[in-house]
Design a protein around this motif. Structure first.
Motif, short mmCIF file in Angstrom:
data_model
loop_
_atom_site.label_atom_id
_atom_site.label_comp_id
_atom_site.label_asym_id
_atom_site.label_seq_id
_atom_site.Cartn_x
_atom_site.Cartn_y
_atom_site.Cartn_z
N LEU A 37 6.02 15.44 -16.23
CA LEU A 37 5.01 14.90 -17.13
C LEU A 37 4.43 15.99 -18.02
CD1 LEU A 37 3.06 12.44 -14.80
CD2 LEU A 37 4.56 11.85 -16.72
N HIS A 38 4.32 17.18 -17.48
CA HIS A 38 3.73 18.29 -18.24
C HIS A 38 4.64 19.52 -18.28
CE1 HIS A 38 0.06 15.96 -18.27
NE2 HIS A 38 0.12 15.85 -16.95
N THR A 39 5.85 19.38 -17.73
CA THR A 39 6.82 20.48 -17.70
C THR A 39 8.18 19.95 -18.13
OG1 THR A 39 5.67 21.53 -15.84
CG2 THR A 39 7.94 22.21 -16.24
N PRO A 40 8.85 20.60 -19.08
CA PRO A 40 10.19 20.13 -19.45
C PRO A 40 11.15 20.30 -18.27
CG PRO A 40 9.71 22.25 -20.47
CD PRO A 40 8.43 21.78 -19.84
N LYS A 41 12.07 19.39 -18.14
CA LYS A 41 12.98 19.37 -16.99
C LYS A 41 13.65 20.72 -16.74
CE LYS A 41 16.77 16.54 -15.14
NZ LYS A 41 17.69 15.40 -15.44
N PRO A 42 14.13 21.44 -17.77
CA PRO A 42 14.79 22.73 -17.51
C PRO A 42 13.88 23.79 -16.90
CG PRO A 42 15.39 21.90 -19.67
CD PRO A 42 14.25 21.06 -19.19
N LEU A 43 12.55 23.58 -16.98
CA LEU A 43 11.62 24.55 -16.39
C LEU A 43 11.14 24.13 -15.00
CD1 LEU A 43 9.38 25.81 -19.34
CD2 LEU A 43 11.45 26.83 -18.38
N VAL A 44 11.63 22.99 -14.51
CA VAL A 44 11.34 22.62 -13.13
C VAL A 44 11.95 23.69 -12.23
CG1 VAL A 44 11.87 20.95 -11.31
CG2 VAL A 44 11.16 20.16 -13.56
N ARG A 45 11.22 24.10 -11.20
CA ARG A 45 11.64 25.24 -10.38
C ARG A 45 12.37 24.81 -9.12
NH1 ARG A 45 8.82 30.27 -11.53
NH2 ARG A 45 7.69 30.01 -13.49
#
Length: 223
Positions: free
Chosen positions: A19-27
């Motif tokens: 919701l607040h983080t682009p998918k590629p930056l999910v850790r």
């Protein structure tokens, strides 16, 4: 050879993380998914990277910057709205040049040694295929004697990994806008111009919370 990371997906099935983080930056393992790719490409000798983005894309630029801290140079191809895989690559072609390039989906995790793909391309595309995961049990394509073709009912099939070498000529005749990559690949397959190989390394299409947890488990176990 240049490389492109596709990072424009919205990642709706990973909400609320996206919701607040682009998918590629999910850790995963404390590291953004896209960073695994950037570091792996740098290790493989790729120094010129192109990254497209749409949803919250400025966060990707803010995190990766110009790529200097990873030993690469990153150029960005922002999209006002997602152009799907084919349209996103087509928009970025001026940054990629006239020679074959590597493309990797930003929402997969893999231990692939990208150096294996730094080689001449015969035809319009060379795809890495993987064993069919549970969420794609019917597969995508058939691999026979190094050639890839569309899978027919009853064929032994494999799944496209989201990793490939592509020639810019694959996009000849395309127009700006949103379109998928798969129809272009299938047209080239019909002409016998798509090669491939079976990738046996570790690979996860990180599209859900369950698959993100799978990556966490893999990271906890040495290869």
């Amino acid at each position: 050879m240049k490389a492109m990371i596709l990072a424009a997906g919205k990642g709706e099935r990973l909400r609320p993380l996206t919701l607040h983080t682009p998918k590629p930056l999910v850790r995963a393992g404390g590291v953004p998914l896209i960073e695994y790719h950037v570091r792996a490409l740098a290790r493989a000798g790729f120094t010129e990277l192109v990254i497209n983005h749409a949803w919250l894309g400025q966060q990707i630029e803010d995190y990766l910057g110009d790529g200097a801290r990873f030993g690469v140079r990153i150029q960005y191809s922002p999209e006002g709205k997602p152009l799907e895989t084919g349209g996103g690559i087509f928009r970025a072609l001026p940054l990629l040049g006239d020679e074959p390039f590597l493309v990797v989906n930003g929402d997969i995790w893999t231990d692939c040694d990208f150096a294996l793909l730094r080689r001449p391309l015969k035809g319009l595309a060379h795809l890495l295929l993987v064993d069919n995961p549970g969420h794609n049990s019917r597969g995508d394509f058939t691999l026979e004697n190094g050639r890839v073709r569309d899978a027919c009912e009853g064929d032994a099939s494999l799944t496209y990994s989201g990793m490939a070498l592509l020639h810019p000529q694959l996009f000849a005749g395309c127009s700006a806008g949103a379109f998928k990559l798969a129809p272009l690949l299938r047209a080239a397959m019909a002409e016998g111009r798509v090669s491939g190989e079976h990738f046996h390394g570790r690979w996860v299409d990180v599209g859900t919370h369950e698959r993100l947890a799978e990556v966490e488990q893999l990271l906890a176990v040495p290869a």
